[in-house]
Design an enzyme around this catalytic site. Sequence first.
Site, mmCIF file in Angstrom:
data_model
loop_
_atom_site.group_PDB
_atom_site.id
_atom_site.type_symbol
_atom_site.label_atom_id
_atom_site.label_comp_id
_atom_site.label_asym_id
_atom_site.label_seq_id
_atom_site.Cartn_x
_atom_site.Cartn_y
_atom_site.Cartn_z
ATOM 1 N N GLY A 88 0.788 -1.217 0.000
ATOM 2 C CA GLY A 88 0.000 0.000 0.000
ATOM 3 C C GLY A 88 0.823 1.271 0.000
ATOM 4 O O GLY A 88 0.284 2.360 -0.252
ATOM 5 N N LYS A 109 10.008 2.131 0.109
ATOM 6 C CA LYS A 109 8.931 2.059 1.106
ATOM 7 C C LYS A 109 8.571 3.475 1.544
ATOM 8 O O LYS A 109 9.426 4.209 2.041
ATOM 9 C CB LYS A 109 9.395 1.222 2.304
ATOM 10 C CG LYS A 109 8.324 0.931 3.329
ATOM 11 C CD LYS A 109 8.872 -0.008 4.397
ATOM 12 C CE LYS A 109 7.827 -0.304 5.460
ATOM 13 N NZ LYS A 109 8.378 -1.182 6.516
ATOM 14 N N ARG A 172 14.614 -0.631 0.779
ATOM 15 C CA ARG A 172 14.783 -1.896 1.504
ATOM 16 C C ARG A 172 15.267 -2.992 0.559
ATOM 17 O O ARG A 172 14.837 -3.075 -0.592
ATOM 18 C CB ARG A 172 13.452 -2.303 2.136
ATOM 19 C CG ARG A 172 13.519 -3.603 2.903
ATOM 20 C CD ARG A 172 12.338 -3.765 3.833
ATOM 21 N NE ARG A 172 11.078 -3.969 3.133
ATOM 22 C CZ ARG A 172 9.897 -4.028 3.760
ATOM 23 N NH1 ARG A 172 9.828 -3.855 5.072
ATOM 24 N NH2 ARG A 172 8.794 -4.234 3.077
ATOM 25 N N ARG A 179 5.490 -13.398 0.892
ATOM 26 C CA ARG A 179 4.990 -13.605 2.250
ATOM 27 C C ARG A 179 3.989 -14.757 2.277
ATOM 28 O O ARG A 179 3.429 -15.143 1.236
ATOM 29 C CB ARG A 179 4.307 -12.326 2.746
ATOM 30 C CG ARG A 179 5.151 -11.051 2.553
ATOM 31 C CD ARG A 179 4.239 -9.821 2.439
ATOM 32 N NE ARG A 179 4.983 -8.616 2.055
ATOM 33 C CZ ARG A 179 5.430 -7.704 2.919
ATOM 34 N NH1 ARG A 179 5.195 -7.849 4.204
ATOM 35 N NH2 ARG A 179 6.085 -6.645 2.499
ATOM 36 N N ASP A 244 0.973 -11.580 6.804
ATOM 37 C CA ASP A 244 1.519 -10.753 5.722
ATOM 38 C C ASP A 244 2.868 -10.157 6.091
ATOM 39 O O ASP A 244 3.500 -9.494 5.249
ATOM 40 C CB ASP A 244 0.531 -9.636 5.343
ATOM 41 C CG ASP A 244 0.132 -8.778 6.516
ATOM 42 O OD1 ASP A 244 -0.517 -9.310 7.439
ATOM 43 O OD2 ASP A 244 0.458 -7.578 6.536
ATOM 44 N N ASN A 245 3.334 -10.390 7.308
ATOM 45 C CA ASN A 245 4.666 -9.960 7.731
ATOM 46 C C ASN A 245 5.591 -11.151 7.967
ATOM 47 O O ASN A 245 6.566 -11.048 8.713
ATOM 48 C CB ASN A 245 4.589 -9.126 9.018
ATOM 49 C CG ASN A 245 3.853 -7.827 8.818
ATOM 50 O OD1 ASN A 245 3.778 -7.309 7.707
ATOM 51 N ND2 ASN A 245 3.286 -7.287 9.878
#
Length: 472
Positions: A88, A109, A172, A179, A244-245
């Site tokens: 997002g 990011k 990053r 994921r 999702d992490n």
Amino acid sequence: MTLSIPFDNSYARLEGPLFARLNPVPVEAPSLIAFNAPLAERLGISGEDDPDLAAYFSGNRLPAGATPIAQVYAGHQFGGFSPQLGDGRAHLLGEVVAPDGRRFDIQLKGSGPTPFSRRGDGRAWLGPVLREYIVSEAMHALGIPTTRALAAVRTGEEIIRERPLPGAILTRVASSHIRVGHFQYFAAQGDTDSLRTLFEHSRARHAPEADTPLDLLRATMKKQVDLVARWLSVGFIHGVMNTDNCTLSGETIDYGPCAFMDDYDPRRVYSSIDRFGRYAYAAQADIIVWNMAQLASALIPLETDEEAAVDAFQSEIETMPDMLRSAWLKRFAAKLGIAEPRPEDAALVGGILDLMHKGGSDFTNTFAALTDGSARDEVADRDAYADWHTRLQSRLEAETDPRSTMVAANPRVIPRNHQIEAMIQAATAGDDAPFHRLHAALADPYSSDGDNDWLKHPPAQHEVVTATFCGT
């Protein structure tokens, strides 16, 4: 020299609805805070003297060969399933194949909204960007698998959270950004074709020995077991272990409300959004089992005989608690000087942790002092400690070099919460010197160099950080 990134973008070449193609949104006045030259060299990236680095790492200019995308995925967030999440506020610029043959993603990011922003502004403010830069690089120095920070840039714009704050963008680096939630998304969609495409890509990238979905699950489990045991061994609390992490690569990702413990408490929670302690320090081992069960469920549609697959996957997941206990014991026994632990050594580990908890002992400093033979000063109940230490010394008679084992397992310094907060406050006021000082001091966490003694101090009462916050 012009920035040169040797892109080879395999994920962006995949067919199916795995991502959206779009460019980062330019910012007003980018200025470079930090560029990680050693990491750039590791990746085969040249051009650290390029005066336009801030433009490239803010998204205002695209390096040659970049094919920006935003990935789509789903995820369980604090136990509740969100069928569509995604990048997002991030743009995956592409992938590089490093000189040693390893493949890495390069992602911006905080680089603007995407189709997956869910009404967010797609931006990041300076504090979380610098927190992730410091903590991810410190984790790398600690020897813990992690994403890394290549660059940090101020945007020259304010973003609105509770108040106007300076904007920033992090670049990053990850072995990939795939994921558990990626697999959950396509399983929930009933899109078996895309699920298989993702499986084939993931096994080629992260588990080339995996011939079947069960093999991929098994490989991912092993990586996550090792990762969480390493977290626990340094007192790290991720804070948001949503699916999702949780990566297929086994790297720590998404340093939101993360923190390192000061005084030891297995129930410690810092994350302001973890109101019920789901992701507390000691709960992380249970949660990774739960997360891997969600991956197993998402892989089952790839099997021809789904009923048999359920039994096979369930049996595999049931091996995880024993795997975690073994990995935990290995890491913590090493902190006591035991290179090859026996099952009964768990009582020794539990003994010192119990004394630390009851007395409010600092986690990092107590184990560092044990290495130096001065841990008695860190524990409140000194008589109980003396009894415990006698048992430890008896056990260490069977070890060949216990001190070397301890030195390698017990860091002297960690990124402490109050030091990170002080650094963020200074940077928000325009002073980046504390950021650079903290980053440099954490580069060699196992050294006993006296120059870094300031990092060893637990917070004074007025400096204690009781809550950390997500950067969205």
